[in-house]
Design a protein around this motif. Structure first.
Motif, PDB file in Angstrom:
ATOM      1  N   ILE A  25       0.847  -1.196   0.000  1.00  0.00           N
ATOM      2  CA  ILE A  25       0.000   0.000   0.000  1.00  0.00           C
ATOM      3  C   ILE A  25       0.884   1.249   0.000  1.00  0.00           C
ATOM      4  O   ILE A  25       0.602   2.232  -0.700  1.00  0.00           O
ATOM      5  N   VAL A  26       1.974   1.210   0.757  1.00  0.00           N
ATOM      6  CA  VAL A  26       2.909   2.336   0.793  1.00  0.00           C
ATOM      7  C   VAL A  26       3.499   2.592  -0.591  1.00  0.00           C
ATOM      8  O   VAL A  26       3.571   3.730  -1.064  1.00  0.00           O
ATOM      9  N   SER A  27       3.922   1.515  -1.273  1.00  0.00           N
ATOM     10  CA  SER A  27       4.622   1.690  -2.547  1.00  0.00           C
ATOM     11  C   SER A  27       3.686   1.925  -3.723  1.00  0.00           C
ATOM     12  O   SER A  27       4.003   2.694  -4.626  1.00  0.00           O
ATOM     13  N   ASP A  28       2.504   1.266  -3.721  1.00  0.00           N
ATOM     14  CA  ASP A  28       1.629   1.309  -4.896  1.00  0.00           C
ATOM     15  C   ASP A  28       0.297   2.001  -4.660  1.00  0.00           C
ATOM     16  O   ASP A  28      -0.525   2.089  -5.569  1.00  0.00           O
ATOM     17  N   GLY A  29       0.033   2.461  -3.436  1.00  0.00           N
ATOM     18  CA  GLY A  29      -1.238   3.092  -3.157  1.00  0.00           C
ATOM     19  C   GLY A  29      -1.450   4.374  -3.955  1.00  0.00           C
ATOM     20  O   GLY A  29      -0.478   5.033  -4.320  1.00  0.00           O
ATOM     21  N   PRO A  30      -2.704   4.735  -4.273  1.00  0.00           N
ATOM     22  CA  PRO A  30      -3.913   4.029  -3.886  1.00  0.00           C
ATOM     23  C   PRO A  30      -4.070   2.688  -4.604  1.00  0.00           C
ATOM     24  O   PRO A  30      -3.824   2.605  -5.808  1.00  0.00           O
ATOM     25  N   ILE A  31      -4.464   1.676  -3.849  1.00  0.00           N
ATOM     26  CA  ILE A  31      -4.538   0.321  -4.372  1.00  0.00           C
ATOM     27  C   ILE A  31      -5.754  -0.379  -3.778  1.00  0.00           C
ATOM     28  O   ILE A  31      -6.108  -0.141  -2.621  1.00  0.00           O
ATOM     29  N   THR A  32      -6.413  -1.205  -4.568  1.00  0.00           N
ATOM     30  CA  THR A  32      -7.624  -1.885  -4.121  1.00  0.00           C
ATOM     31  C   THR A  32      -7.290  -3.222  -3.476  1.00  0.00           C
ATOM     32  O   THR A  32      -6.197  -3.776  -3.658  1.00  0.00           O
ATOM     33  N   ALA A  33      -8.279  -3.762  -2.760  1.00  0.00           N
ATOM     34  CA  ALA A  33      -8.107  -5.067  -2.128  1.00  0.00           C
ATOM     35  C   ALA A  33      -7.878  -6.148  -3.174  1.00  0.00           C
ATOM     36  O   ALA A  33      -7.089  -7.075  -2.961  1.00  0.00           O
ATOM     37  N   ALA A  34      -8.547  -6.040  -4.312  1.00  0.00           N
ATOM     38  CA  ALA A  34      -8.409  -7.056  -5.357  1.00  0.00           C
ATOM     39  C   ALA A  34      -6.986  -7.106  -5.892  1.00  0.00           C
ATOM     40  O   ALA A  34      -6.416  -8.189  -6.114  1.00  0.00           O
ATOM     41  N   VAL A  35      -6.389  -5.940  -6.095  1.00  0.00           N
ATOM     42  CA  VAL A  35      -5.017  -5.891  -6.600  1.00  0.00           C
ATOM     43  C   VAL A  35      -4.046  -6.408  -5.542  1.00  0.00           C
ATOM     44  O   VAL A  35      -3.101  -7.145  -5.843  1.00  0.00           O
ATOM     45  N   LEU A  36      -4.280  -6.051  -4.282  1.00  0.00           N
ATOM     46  CA  LEU A  36      -3.445  -6.555  -3.195  1.00  0.00           C
ATOM     47  C   LEU A  36      -3.472  -8.077  -3.142  1.00  0.00           C
ATOM     48  O   LEU A  36      -2.432  -8.733  -3.002  1.00  0.00           O
ATOM     49  N   ALA A  37      -4.677  -8.637  -3.260  1.00  0.00           N
ATOM     50  CA  ALA A  37      -4.822 -10.093  -3.217  1.00  0.00           C
ATOM     51  C   ALA A  37      -4.067 -10.754  -4.361  1.00  0.00           C
ATOM     52  O   ALA A  37      -3.387 -11.771  -4.178  1.00  0.00           O
ATOM     53  N   GLU A  38      -4.162 -10.148  -5.547  1.00  0.00           N
ATOM     54  CA  GLU A  38      -3.483 -10.709  -6.718  1.00  0.00           C
ATOM     55  C   GLU A  38      -1.968 -10.616  -6.579  1.00  0.00           C
ATOM     56  O   GLU A  38      -1.252 -11.584  -6.855  1.00  0.00           O
ATOM     57  N   GLU A  39      -1.483  -9.467  -6.134  1.00  0.00           N
ATOM     58  CA  GLU A  39      -0.042  -9.257  -6.043  1.00  0.00           C
ATOM     59  C   GLU A  39       0.599 -10.127  -4.959  1.00  0.00           C
ATOM     60  O   GLU A  39       1.724 -10.611  -5.118  1.00  0.00           O
ATOM     61  N   LEU A  40      -0.120 -10.330  -3.846  1.00  0.00           N
ATOM     62  CA  LEU A  40       0.448 -11.057  -2.716  1.00  0.00           C
ATOM     63  C   LEU A  40      -0.024 -12.511  -2.649  1.00  0.00           C
ATOM     64  O   LEU A  40       0.329 -13.231  -1.709  1.00  0.00           O
ATOM     65  N   HIS A  41      -0.830 -12.921  -3.637  1.00  0.00           N
ATOM     66  CA  HIS A  41      -1.330 -14.304  -3.713  1.00  0.00           C
ATOM     67  C   HIS A  41      -2.102 -14.679  -2.438  1.00  0.00           C
ATOM     68  O   HIS A  41      -1.871 -15.721  -1.821  1.00  0.00           O
ATOM     69  N   LEU A  42      -3.009 -13.795  -2.064  1.00  0.00           N
ATOM     70  CA  LEU A  42      -3.841 -14.006  -0.886  1.00  0.00           C
ATOM     71  C   LEU A  42      -5.302 -14.154  -1.296  1.00  0.00           C
ATOM     72  O   LEU A  42      -5.695 -13.752  -2.390  1.00  0.00           O
ATOM     73  N   THR A  43      -6.081 -14.716  -0.408  1.00  0.00           N
ATOM     74  CA  THR A  43      -7.520 -14.787  -0.653  1.00  0.00           C
ATOM     75  C   THR A  43      -8.146 -13.429  -0.363  1.00  0.00           C
ATOM     76  O   THR A  43      -7.576 -12.600   0.369  1.00  0.00           O
ATOM     77  N   ALA A  44      -9.318 -13.202  -0.936  1.00  0.00           N
ATOM     78  CA  ALA A  44     -10.017 -11.939  -0.689  1.00  0.00           C
ATOM     79  C   ALA A  44     -10.309 -11.763   0.797  1.00  0.00           C
ATOM     80  O   ALA A  44     -10.162 -10.667   1.350  1.00  0.00           O
ATOM     81  N   ALA A  45     -10.695 -12.857   1.447  1.00  0.00           N
ATOM     82  CA  ALA A  45     -11.004 -12.792   2.880  1.00  0.00           C
ATOM     83  C   ALA A  45      -9.748 -12.450   3.683  1.00  0.00           C
ATOM     84  O   ALA A  45      -9.802 -11.671   4.643  1.00  0.00           O
ATOM     85  N   GLY A  46      -8.629 -13.033   3.281  1.00  0.00           N
ATOM     86  CA  GLY A  46      -7.382 -12.757   3.992  1.00  0.00           C
ATOM     87  C   GLY A  46      -6.967 -11.303   3.868  1.00  0.00           C
ATOM     88  O   GLY A  46      -6.539 -10.680   4.839  1.00  0.00           O
ATOM     89  N   VAL A  47      -7.097 -10.751   2.659  1.00  0.00           N
ATOM     90  CA  VAL A  47      -6.749  -9.340   2.451  1.00  0.00           C
ATOM     91  C   VAL A  47      -7.665  -8.447   3.266  1.00  0.00           C
ATOM     92  O   VAL A  47      -7.215  -7.504   3.916  1.00  0.00           O
ATOM     93  N   ARG A  48      -8.963  -8.737   3.244  1.00  0.00           N
ATOM     94  CA  ARG A  48      -9.912  -7.899   4.002  1.00  0.00           C
ATOM     95  C   ARG A  48      -9.584  -7.913   5.489  1.00  0.00           C
ATOM     96  O   ARG A  48      -9.723  -6.889   6.170  1.00  0.00           O
ATOM     97  N   ARG A  49      -9.170  -9.068   5.988  1.00  0.00           N
ATOM     98  CA  ARG A  49      -8.829  -9.163   7.415  1.00  0.00           C
ATOM     99  C   ARG A  49      -7.650  -8.253   7.757  1.00  0.00           C
ATOM    100  O   ARG A  49      -7.668  -7.521   8.748  1.00  0.00           O
ATOM    101  N   HIS A  50      -6.617  -8.271   6.910  1.00  0.00           N
ATOM    102  CA  HIS A  50      -5.455  -7.423   7.166  1.00  0.00           C
ATOM    103  C   HIS A  50      -5.789  -5.947   6.969  1.00  0.00           C
ATOM    104  O   HIS A  50      -5.321  -5.088   7.732  1.00  0.00           O
ATOM    105  N   LEU A  51      -6.592  -5.644   5.957  1.00  0.00           N
ATOM    106  CA  LEU A  51      -6.982  -4.251   5.721  1.00  0.00           C
ATOM    107  C   LEU A  51      -7.772  -3.703   6.901  1.00  0.00           C
ATOM    108  O   LEU A  51      -7.571  -2.561   7.325  1.00  0.00           O
ATOM    109  N   SER A  52      -8.671  -4.529   7.423  1.00  0.00           N
ATOM    110  CA  SER A  52      -9.475  -4.093   8.569  1.00  0.00           C
ATOM    111  C   SER A  52      -8.588  -3.808   9.773  1.00  0.00           C
ATOM    112  O   SER A  52      -8.765  -2.792  10.463  1.00  0.00           O
TER     113      SER A  52
END
Length: 216
Positions: free
Chosen positions: A14-41
């Motif tokens: 998020i620091v390097s590529d923000g503004p960035i969406t949860a979907a892009v984060l999940a794709e870049e870090l190979h995480l599930t949508a639920a996992g990304v939402r948990r960390h974002l929250s």
């Protein structure tokens, strides 16, 4: 993967590529949508990230646009070394002795001396921008290159600044760094925003094509 490690990776992206969406984060870090939402929250609850405010558009079309995130000042500081406070005190001492300008010029001069040999003679402007961005990234600046409005500029963005605490105390650092970028690229550049000034990213705009002539 350890939860804290994943959380740090989410924050760093998020620091390097923000503004960035949860979907892009999940794709870049190979995480599930639920996992990304948990960390974002969790990052939001800790005040390390926030919603990116988009310009109001007349026609939004159907549906609600996906949320995108940027790091807050607190999030930036979370990636800053514990030695930052000592460095700030050193900057204050140097200012008091009248030698701050010399120190800043020496430090950014060393940065320039490191990057300049990486640029081949005759390299195109776009190639030079890419080389400078990669070199700054290797130095911890979390840099990226993005297209500017209208297609006439590129923006060199630095999502993290390893000397942010120092630059906040000494804005001279940002000015000197901007001059170094201009010399490395051999073109006039303009610093639009800085982390030290409270923005979520340092943005330097670089002209890559002449603006179209105005009609009339």
């Amino acid at each position: 993967m350890h939860a804290d490690s994943t959380r740090d990776q989410v924050l760093s992206l998020i620091v390097s590529d923000g503004p960035i969406t949860a979907a892009v984060l999940a794709e870049e870090l190979h995480l599930t949508a639920a996992g990304v939402r948990r960390h974002l929250s969790a990052l939001e609850d800790d005040g390390l990230i926030s919603d990116h405010e988009r310009p109001v558009q007349a026609d939004r079309g159907r549906g609600r646009p996906a949320r995108s995130f940027v790091a807050t000042a607190q999030g930036q500081h979370a990636l800053t070394s514990d030695t930052a406070s000592v460095a700030v005190e050193a900057v204050r001492f140097l200012r008091g002795t009248g030698s701050l300008e010399q120190f800043v010029e020496q430090q950014v001069g060393e940065l320039e001396a490191t990057i300049a040999p990486l640029i081949p003679e005759g390299a195109s402007l776009e190639d030079r921008i890419g080389i400078v961005s990669d070199a700054l990234g290797a130095k911890g600046y979390a840099s990226s290159v993005r297209p500017g409005p209208g297609g006439y500029t590129l923006q060199l963005c630095q999502g993290h600044c390893p000397v942010q605490e120092i630059a906040t105390e000494a804005p001279e650092w940002c000015d000197a760094e901007t001059k170094v970028i201009a010399r490395l690229l051999d073109v006039h550049v303009q610093r639009l925003s800085t982390l030290a000034g409270g923005a979520h990213v340092c943005t330097t705009t670089i002209p890559v094509a002449p603006a179209a002539p105005k009609e009339g």
